[in-house]
Scaffold this motif. Structure first.
Motif, PDB file in Angstrom:
ATOM      1  N   PHE A 100       0.833  -1.204   0.000  1.00 24.44           N
ATOM      2  CA  PHE A 100       0.000   0.000   0.000  1.00 24.44           C
ATOM      3  C   PHE A 100       0.872   1.260   0.000  1.00 24.44           C
ATOM      4  O   PHE A 100       2.029   1.230   0.396  1.00 24.44           O
ATOM      5  N   ASP A 101       0.274   2.347  -0.426  1.00 27.68           N
ATOM      6  CA  ASP A 101       0.983   3.632  -0.513  1.00 27.68           C
ATOM      7  C   ASP A 101       0.985   4.308   0.860  1.00 27.68           C
ATOM      8  O   ASP A 101       0.302   5.305   1.095  1.00 27.68           O
ATOM      9  N   MET A 102       1.769   3.751   1.772  1.00 26.75           N
ATOM     10  CA  MET A 102       1.733   4.162   3.170  1.00 26.75           C
ATOM     11  C   MET A 102       2.535   5.442   3.419  1.00 26.75           C
ATOM     12  O   MET A 102       3.478   5.760   2.694  1.00 26.75           O
ATOM     13  N   ASP A 103       2.135   6.148   4.483  1.00 27.32           N
ATOM     14  CA  ASP A 103       2.837   7.343   4.961  1.00 27.32           C
ATOM     15  C   ASP A 103       3.345   7.025   6.367  1.00 27.32           C
ATOM     16  O   ASP A 103       2.563   6.659   7.251  1.00 27.32           O
ATOM     17  N   ILE A 104       4.625   7.170   6.595  1.00 30.52           N
ATOM     18  CA  ILE A 104       5.183   6.796   7.900  1.00 30.52           C
ATOM     19  C   ILE A 104       4.959   7.868   8.968  1.00 30.52           C
ATOM     20  O   ILE A 104       5.037   7.590  10.163  1.00 30.52           O
ATOM     21  N   GLN A 105       4.628   9.099   8.557  1.00 28.28           N
ATOM     22  CA  GLN A 105       4.512  10.199   9.522  1.00 28.28           C
ATOM     23  C   GLN A 105       3.489   9.922  10.638  1.00 28.28           C
ATOM     24  O   GLN A 105       3.772  10.213  11.808  1.00 28.28           O
ATOM     25  N   PRO A 106       2.300   9.378  10.340  1.00 33.15           N
ATOM     26  CA  PRO A 106       1.349   9.105  11.431  1.00 33.15           C
ATOM     27  C   PRO A 106       1.885   8.119  12.475  1.00 33.15           C
ATOM     28  O   PRO A 106       1.462   8.163  13.636  1.00 33.15           O
ATOM     29  N   PHE A 107       2.813   7.257  12.083  1.00 32.53           N
ATOM     30  CA  PHE A 107       3.406   6.324  13.041  1.00 32.53           C
ATOM     31  C   PHE A 107       4.247   7.094  14.062  1.00 32.53           C
ATOM     32  O   PHE A 107       4.234   6.781  15.251  1.00 32.53           O
ATOM     33  N   TYR A 108       4.954   8.093  13.576  1.00 33.75           N
ATOM     34  CA  TYR A 108       5.711   8.952  14.489  1.00 33.75           C
ATOM     35  C   TYR A 108       4.766   9.787  15.363  1.00 33.75           C
ATOM     36  O   TYR A 108       5.047  10.037  16.534  1.00 33.75           O
ATOM     37  N   GLU A 109       3.649  10.229  14.783  1.00 34.91           N
ATOM     38  CA  GLU A 109       2.674  11.007  15.554  1.00 34.91           C
ATOM     39  C   GLU A 109       2.105  10.172  16.702  1.00 34.91           C
ATOM     40  O   GLU A 109       1.866  10.691  17.803  1.00 34.91           O
ATOM     41  N   GLN A 110       1.891   8.885  16.448  1.00 34.95           N
ATOM     42  CA  GLN A 110       1.408   7.997  17.501  1.00 34.95           C
ATOM     43  C   GLN A 110       2.394   7.962  18.673  1.00 34.95           C
ATOM     44  O   GLN A 110       1.989   8.019  19.844  1.00 34.95           O
ATOM     45  N   LEU A 111       3.663   7.898  18.368  1.00 34.35           N
ATOM     46  CA  LEU A 111       4.678   7.867  19.430  1.00 34.35           C
ATOM     47  C   LEU A 111       4.751   9.217  20.154  1.00 34.35           C
ATOM     48  O   LEU A 111       4.982   9.253  21.366  1.00 34.35           O
ATOM     49  N   THR A 112       4.506  10.301  19.435  1.00 32.96           N
ATOM     50  CA  THR A 112       4.420  11.619  20.079  1.00 32.96           C
ATOM     51  C   THR A 112       3.279  11.630  21.093  1.00 32.96           C
ATOM     52  O   THR A 112       3.419  12.147  22.210  1.00 32.96           O
ATOM     53  N   LYS A 142      -5.213   8.135  10.247  1.00 32.79           N
ATOM     54  CA  LYS A 142      -4.366   8.483   9.097  1.00 32.79           C
ATOM     55  C   LYS A 142      -3.499   7.307   8.656  1.00 32.79           C
ATOM     56  O   LYS A 142      -3.200   7.171   7.468  1.00 32.79           O
ATOM     57  N   MET A 143      -3.085   6.467   9.600  1.00 35.06           N
ATOM     58  CA  MET A 143      -2.341   5.258   9.228  1.00 35.06           C
ATOM     59  C   MET A 143      -3.170   4.362   8.312  1.00 35.06           C
ATOM     60  O   MET A 143      -2.664   3.755   7.376  1.00 35.06           O
ATOM     61  N   LEU A 144      -4.468   4.275   8.620  1.00 36.67           N
ATOM     62  CA  LEU A 144      -5.346   3.344   7.916  1.00 36.67           C
ATOM     63  C   LEU A 144      -5.795   3.849   6.542  1.00 36.67           C
ATOM     64  O   LEU A 144      -6.209   3.051   5.698  1.00 36.67           O
ATOM     65  N   LEU A 145      -5.726   5.152   6.307  1.00 32.24           N
ATOM     66  CA  LEU A 145      -6.272   5.732   5.076  1.00 32.24           C
ATOM     67  C   LEU A 145      -5.787   5.077   3.787  1.00 32.24           C
ATOM     68  O   LEU A 145      -6.596   4.800   2.895  1.00 32.24           O
ATOM     69  N   PRO A 146      -4.479   4.836   3.625  1.00 28.42           N
ATOM     70  CA  PRO A 146      -4.026   4.238   2.356  1.00 28.42           C
ATOM     71  C   PRO A 146      -4.607   2.852   2.105  1.00 28.42           C
ATOM     72  O   PRO A 146      -4.585   2.373   0.965  1.00 28.42           O
ATOM     73  N   ILE A 147      -5.130   2.225   3.139  1.00 30.07           N
ATOM     74  CA  ILE A 147      -5.697   0.879   3.014  1.00 30.07           C
ATOM     75  C   ILE A 147      -7.193   0.934   2.727  1.00 30.07           C
ATOM     76  O   ILE A 147      -7.703   0.207   1.874  1.00 30.07           O
ATOM     77  N   ILE A 148      -7.894   1.815   3.415  1.00 25.79           N
ATOM     78  CA  ILE A 148      -9.361   1.823   3.331  1.00 25.79           C
ATOM     79  C   ILE A 148      -9.909   2.940   2.438  1.00 25.79           C
ATOM     80  O   ILE A 148     -11.105   2.986   2.178  1.00 25.79           O
ATOM     81  N   ALA A 149      -9.039   3.842   1.986  1.00 27.35           N
ATOM     82  CA  ALA A 149      -9.483   4.921   1.086  1.00 27.35           C
ATOM     83  C   ALA A 149      -8.430   5.140   0.010  1.00 27.35           C
ATOM     84  O   ALA A 149      -7.988   6.260  -0.245  1.00 27.35           O
ATOM     85  N   SER A 150      -8.048   4.063  -0.640  1.00 31.39           N
ATOM     86  CA  SER A 150      -6.943   4.102  -1.602  1.00 31.39           C
ATOM     87  C   SER A 150      -7.293   4.849  -2.888  1.00 31.39           C
ATOM     88  O   SER A 150      -6.407   5.270  -3.629  1.00 31.39           O
ATOM     89  N   ASN A 151      -8.596   5.018  -3.154  1.00 29.17           N
ATOM     90  CA  ASN A 151      -9.016   5.685  -4.399  1.00 29.17           C
ATOM     91  C   ASN A 151      -9.751   6.993  -4.146  1.00 29.17           C
ATOM     92  O   ASN A 151     -10.490   7.475  -5.006  1.00 29.17           O
TER      93      ASN A 151
END
Length: 287
Positions: A100-112, A142-151
């Motif tokens: 999937f076209d993932m964005d890693i930034q929300p993963f860092y936001e979770q740790l914040t 936001k992590m889930l978006l590329p999976i459930i809203a890919s189009n």
């Protein structure tokens, strides 16, 4: 020796699925209805978030919590460089990022958000509470978006973030007593407690006064407005994902009504959506 990679990745995803089944039956119930690749991706993301939660929840001093969170942050840094730790969670996440076209930034936001929890300060107002909620829960949306809203034809980051905020507000309104009793924490905004003349003394005594109900409803209405806004954008999500996502939102929103039915007793009992009510809410999502 030839390693069967397909067998290994299946085992990695099974590890993640076991975590979501153990810790969140409602989310598992909803997202297990996704197509296999998408469901497994959700399980991996949930497992990451659960690991972040456990870094804080399973350590009883801020020093140990920071050490655990620093270790996870370091592992995420390695993952971002394509040098992930050889562990089921990270192997599964790598497969998700490959698919999937993932964005890693929300993963860092979770740790914040987790760091905000370690250095917890009661929110001064609703805005600061929502900022905290944006990091600990909006990031998940936001992590889930590329999976459930890919189009999607529009940017849904704010919509997904607000759904996470609504869910976090729901958690807070459900767990008022438990958070204070077990963690010594008040997530209710100080500004609202002053406005509704509801003191920490009342909170410590578990008093369900008219003012408490009015304050609780004020915050619940805010969450419900965010749920409604999300629902209005459900058509932007992938067709195969709309039902699971909408049903999870309905079930979570249903927790608010379960608190109302208990006479707003979020001090002495754990309010949850019954199996019968859950079935009704899920059926509503399919309409």
């Amino acid at each position: 020796m030839v390693i069967d990679r397909s067998s290994t990745i299946a085992s990695d995803y099974a590890y993640c699925e076991k975590i979501i089944k153990r810790h969140s039956k409602s989310f598992y119930y909803a997202f297990s209805n996704l197509p296999k690749d998408k469901a497994r991706a959700v399980y991996a993301i949930y497992a990451f978030c659960r690991t972040a939660d456990d870094s804080v929840d399973e350590n009883n001093t801020s020093g140990l919590q920071l050490i655990a969170l620093d270790r996870l942050t370091d592992e995420l840094n390695h993952f971002a460089k394509g040098q992930e730790v050889d562990h089921p969670l990270w192997r599964a996440l790598r497969d998700v990022f490959n698919r999937f076209d993932m964005d890693i930034q929300p993963f860092y936001e979770q740790l914040t958000g987790q760091r905000m929890d370690i250095h917890f300060i009661s929110p001064s107002n609703l805005s600061s509470l929502e900022t905290y909620s944006k990091y600990v829960a909006g990031s998940v949306g936001k992590m889930l978006l590329p999976i459930i809203a890919s189009n999607a034809k529009m940017d849904l980051n704010r919509v997904a973030e607000e759904l996470g905020i609504a869910m976090q507000l729901t958690n807070i309104l459900r767990d008022v007593g438990e958070d204070y009793r077990d963690k010594g924490r008040i997530y209710l905004p100080q500004e609202e407690m002053e406005r509704y003349k509801y003191s920490e003394v009342f909170l410590s005594e578990g008093q369900i006064t008219k003012n408490f109900v009015a304050m609780w409803e004020y915050l619940a209405k805010r969450a419900e407005n965010l749920y409604d806004n999300f629902t209005q954008h459900i058509g932007e999500f992938d067709e195969d994902s709309r039902f699971p996502v909408l049903s999870s939102a309905h079930v979570y929103q249903g927790i608010l009504n379960s608190v109302r039915k208990s006479g707003y007793d979020c001090f002495n009992q754990k309010n949850y959506v019954s199996a019968v009510e859950m079935a009704k809410l899920v059926a509503r999502a399919s309409m």
